[in-house]
Enzyme design. Sequence first.
Site, PDB file in Angstrom:
ATOM      1  N   GLU A  63       0.829  -1.205   0.000  1.00 41.26           N
ATOM      2  CA  GLU A  63       0.000   0.000   0.000  1.00 41.26           C
ATOM      3  C   GLU A  63       0.864   1.257   0.000  1.00 41.26           C
ATOM      4  O   GLU A  63       0.534   2.248  -0.654  1.00 41.26           O
ATOM      5  CB  GLU A  63      -0.966   0.028   1.188  1.00 41.26           C
ATOM      6  N   SER A  64       1.985   1.203   0.687  1.00 40.92           N
ATOM      7  CA  SER A  64       2.886   2.366   0.716  1.00 40.92           C
ATOM      8  C   SER A  64       3.443   2.667  -0.668  1.00 40.92           C
ATOM      9  O   SER A  64       3.399   3.816  -1.122  1.00 40.92           O
ATOM     10  CB  SER A  64       4.036   2.118   1.696  1.00 40.92           C
TER      11      SER A  64
END
Length: 141
Positions: A63-64
């Site tokens: 997600e980062s």
Amino acid sequence: MKYSKAQVLAIANKASKNTLMETLEIEVVDYGEDFLVSRMPVTPRVHQPDGVLHGGATAALAESVGSFASHIFLDSENLMIRGLEITANHLKSISSGYVYAKATFLHKGRTTQLLDIRVTDDDDNLISLCKLSTISLPKKK
């Protein structure tokens, strides 16, 4: 203003200070015209109790890097980017070394985006395959 690759990577990594990315030691290590790569060390800090990489840490890495890719490749000066949904298929265990997450767009729409994120180990073995959908909304003035 045109930035060098080193400057872009430094700016991205500076933005991670005092965040989950810093806690997990996630750093942006490469980018190109249509991709972004981050890495995370696999240490006991990100292990599950039986000594292998925790799937939640893998999802946080994915997600980062996907969110960073949306910020870099979309108009983040005028848009705020938020994750909508993430899926992760964990295919192989790993207990040491690094994992690398490479984000590429499958769909780069005006409002919604879909990113493919391949998480690999130091030997380029596929560890997890993730998909992230993001939404871009106008920033409030």
